[in-house]
Design an enzyme around this catalytic site. Structure first.
Site, PDB file in Angstrom:
ATOM      1  N   GLY A   5      23.728 -16.904 -20.781  1.00  0.00           N
ATOM      2  CA  GLY A   5      22.923 -16.043 -20.668  1.00  0.00           C
ATOM      3  C   GLY A   5      22.670 -17.203 -19.052  1.00  0.00           C
ATOM      4  N   GLN A  40      18.607 -18.066 -11.479  1.00  0.00           N
ATOM      5  CA  GLN A  40      19.874 -19.259 -10.884  1.00  0.00           C
ATOM      6  C   GLN A  40      20.620 -18.854  -9.688  1.00  0.00           C
ATOM      7  OE1 GLN A  40      19.184 -19.375 -15.971  1.00  0.00           O
ATOM      8  NE2 GLN A  40      19.986 -20.942 -15.077  1.00  0.00           N
ATOM      9  N   CYS A  96      20.718 -25.475 -20.816  1.00  0.00           N
ATOM     10  CA  CYS A  96      20.486 -24.714 -19.202  1.00  0.00           C
ATOM     11  C   CYS A  96      21.741 -24.869 -17.355  1.00  0.00           C
ATOM     12  CB  CYS A  96      19.215 -24.674 -18.743  1.00  0.00           C
ATOM     13  SG  CYS A  96      18.864 -23.425 -17.183  1.00  0.00           S
ATOM     14  N   LEU A  97      22.115 -23.561 -17.249  1.00  0.00           N
ATOM     15  CA  LEU A  97      23.166 -23.963 -16.380  1.00  0.00           C
ATOM     16  C   LEU A  97      22.631 -24.588 -15.016  1.00  0.00           C
ATOM     17  CD1 LEU A  97      24.927 -20.706 -16.539  1.00  0.00           C
ATOM     18  CD2 LEU A  97      25.726 -23.011 -17.329  1.00  0.00           C
ATOM     19  N   HIS A 106      14.936 -18.067 -23.577  1.00  0.00           N
ATOM     20  CA  HIS A 106      15.497 -18.503 -22.667  1.00  0.00           C
ATOM     21  C   HIS A 106      15.332 -17.994 -21.207  1.00  0.00           C
ATOM     22  CE1 HIS A 106      16.682 -22.367 -21.122  1.00  0.00           C
ATOM     23  NE2 HIS A 106      17.668 -21.189 -20.281  1.00  0.00           N
ATOM     24  N   GLU A 107      16.146 -17.072 -20.764  1.00  0.00           N
ATOM     25  CA  GLU A 107      16.389 -15.914 -19.653  1.00  0.00           C
ATOM     26  C   GLU A 107      14.933 -15.265 -19.019  1.00  0.00           C
ATOM     27  OE1 GLU A 107      18.223 -16.977 -18.591  1.00  0.00           O
ATOM     28  OE2 GLU A 107      20.185 -17.743 -20.700  1.00  0.00           O
ATOM     29  N   HIS A 140      12.747 -17.900 -17.245  1.00  0.00           N
ATOM     30  CA  HIS A 140      13.318 -18.127 -16.146  1.00  0.00           C
ATOM     31  C   HIS A 140      12.877 -17.161 -14.581  1.00  0.00           C
ATOM     32  CE1 HIS A 140      17.030 -21.426 -15.733  1.00  0.00           C
ATOM     33  NE2 HIS A 140      17.333 -20.745 -16.617  1.00  0.00           N
TER      34      HIS A 140
HETATM   35 ZN   LIG Z   1      18.960 -21.519 -18.295  1.00  0.00          ZN
END
Ligand SMILES: [Zn+2]
Length: 159
Positions: free
Chosen positions: A46, A51, A90-91, A132-133, A136
């Site tokens: 995701g 991000q 997380c990226l 999670h998204e 963000h």
């Molecule tokens: Zn993340």
């Protein structure tokens, strides 16, 4: 389509409350296409628009079974709990995982790329990913709410 640069913690854009999308135009479609490419290229499940440096309420996800685009998403129902069944990553925070308490089941209401409202009910990893998204989009990172944060280890799946 193109791969965009992923913004890493502690970039301040990751702490902003992202703004609602009002225009469902070619700019939005390009953003979604690029986010999809960027997520797959980074082996993520995701990614949210902040991000890639865009503070708008948009995320895409694919936990393995289906691809989702969510614009202006909100959770309208939830139940149950999950905790350490999946290490969360997380990226934007490479190298770390955490154990994060999340709802087990969520129903999300969002708009698609053309502005049509839809609802999606998922559980387990997909439910974790949506939460999670959505965090963000409100400037929240998993390291803020994890009960335990530890180095990411090979072979463990994260979101
Ligand atoms: Zn993340």
């Amino acid at each position: 389509m193109a791969i965009r640069n992923i913004v890493n913690h502690p970039d301040p854009i990751l702490r902003e409350k992202a703004i609602q999308v009002t225009k469902f135009n070619s700019n939005l479609h390009k953003l979604l296409d690029d986010m999809k490419d960027t997520m797959y290229a980074a082996n993520g499940v995701g990614i949210a628009a902040p991000q890639v440096g865009i503070s708008k309420r948009v995320f895409v996800m694919d936990c393995g079974d289906f691809y989702v685009e969510a614009i202006n998403p909100e959770i309208i129902e939830f139940s149950g709990e999950q905790f350490d069944n999946y290490p969360e990553g997380c990226l934007s925070i490479p190298g770390l995982h955490g154990d994060v308490r999340r709802h087990m089941v969520v129903k999300m209401r969002a708009q698609d790329r053309d502005g049509n409202l839809y609802e999606l009910e998922v559980d387990d990893l997909e439910a974790r990913c949506i939460q999670h998204e959505l965090d963000h989009l409100n400037g929240v990172l998993f390291i803020d709410i994890a009960e335990k944060v530890y180095p990411a280890t090979e072979g463990k799946e994260g979101v």
